[in-house]
Design a protein around this motif. Structure first.
Motif, PDB file in Angstrom:
ATOM      1  N   ALA A 109       0.837  -1.205   0.000  1.00 50.76           N
ATOM      2  CA  ALA A 109       0.000   0.000   0.000  1.00 50.76           C
ATOM      3  C   ALA A 109       0.869   1.250   0.000  1.00 50.76           C
ATOM      4  N   THR A 110       0.390   2.281  -0.649  1.00 52.83           N
ATOM      5  CA  THR A 110       1.039   3.578  -0.546  1.00 52.83           C
ATOM      6  C   THR A 110       0.563   4.225   0.755  1.00 52.83           C
ATOM      7  N   TYR A 111       1.285   5.231   1.198  1.00 55.04           N
ATOM      8  CA  TYR A 111       0.885   5.944   2.413  1.00 55.04           C
ATOM      9  C   TYR A 111      -0.510   6.529   2.228  1.00 55.04           C
ATOM     10  N   ARG A 112      -0.752   7.108   1.085  1.00 58.80           N
ATOM     11  CA  ARG A 112      -2.055   7.731   0.807  1.00 58.80           C
ATOM     12  C   ARG A 112      -3.195   6.719   0.864  1.00 58.80           C
ATOM     13  N   GLU A 113      -2.996   5.537   0.280  1.00 55.97           N
ATOM     14  CA  GLU A 113      -4.037   4.497   0.309  1.00 55.97           C
ATOM     15  C   GLU A 113      -4.336   4.064   1.747  1.00 55.97           C
ATOM     16  N   GLU A 140      -8.807   6.655   7.540  1.00 55.15           N
ATOM     17  CA  GLU A 140      -9.789   7.729   7.667  1.00 55.15           C
ATOM     18  C   GLU A 140     -11.217   7.176   7.621  1.00 55.15           C
ATOM     19  N   ILE A 141     -11.458   6.218   6.750  1.00 54.63           N
ATOM     20  CA  ILE A 141     -12.780   5.592   6.667  1.00 54.63           C
ATOM     21  C   ILE A 141     -13.104   4.895   7.989  1.00 54.63           C
ATOM     22  N   HIS A 146       6.673   4.348   7.029  1.00 56.25           N
ATOM     23  CA  HIS A 146       6.262   5.256   8.099  1.00 56.25           C
ATOM     24  C   HIS A 146       4.927   4.827   8.702  1.00 56.25           C
ATOM     25  N   PRO A 147       4.754   5.005  10.030  1.00 56.58           N
ATOM     26  CA  PRO A 147       3.440   4.766  10.644  1.00 56.58           C
ATOM     27  C   PRO A 147       2.409   5.701  10.005  1.00 56.58           C
ATOM     28  N   VAL A 148       1.235   5.174   9.711  1.00 59.04           N
ATOM     29  CA  VAL A 148       0.206   5.937   9.010  1.00 59.04           C
ATOM     30  C   VAL A 148      -0.682   6.683  10.002  1.00 59.04           C
ATOM     31  N   GLU A 149      -0.616   8.017   9.927  1.00 58.95           N
ATOM     32  CA  GLU A 149      -1.466   8.897  10.730  1.00 58.95           C
ATOM     33  C   GLU A 149      -1.409   8.578  12.229  1.00 58.95           C
TER      34      GLU A 149
END
Length: 134
Positions: free
Chosen positions: A53-57, A63-64, A117-120
């Motif tokens: 997965a990309t960071y954005r994905e 977020e969902i 990187h950890p996501v959010e």
């Protein structure tokens, strides 16, 4: 396992994203109740055939999840991280799922990483030593 995280504002979601989010959160709740060895097997099975997965994905999947579940938006890190990888997998990708500990003071936490990187997650997440990773 929990690290205090401020509640993010809920995103406006389409009906499809809302349904996917609620389904993933429900599945994650059941998966999180399993013993660690079963949890790891299930996550490895889900990961099969997925691209990284990309960071954005991964951030969008998270977020969902946090928009449909107050538990996942708050201190439900295990359920939040599992639901995030479930949504990512439904969309063909897989962020790294991690669970780890910190020693002083002792805390446990689960999170997802993408592109290294950890996501959010709060900056303090980098202080955890990963124990389980898929």
């Amino acid at each position: 396992m929990s690290t205090p995280i401020p509640l993010p504002p809920a995103a406006r979601l389409s009906l499809v994203d809302r349904a996917v989010g609620l389904t993933a959160v429900g599945a994650a709740r059941l998966i999180a109740l399993t013993p660690p060895v079963v949890l790891m097997r299930l996550l490895r099975l889900l990961r099969t055939g997925a691209r990284p997965a990309t960071y954005r994905e991964a951030a969008r999947a998270r977020e969902i999840v946090t928009s449909v579940s107050i538990m996942c938006a708050g201190e439900g890190c295990v359920q939040r991280s599992i639901a995030t990888v479930v949504i990512s997998r439904l969309r063909g990708s897989w962020p790294i799922w991690r669970s780890g500990v910190r020693h002083d003071p002792f805390r446990a936490h689960a999170w997802v990483e993408a592109e290294g990187h950890p996501v959010e997650e709060p900056e303090t997440t980098t202080g955890y030593t990963p124990i389980l990773s898929v």
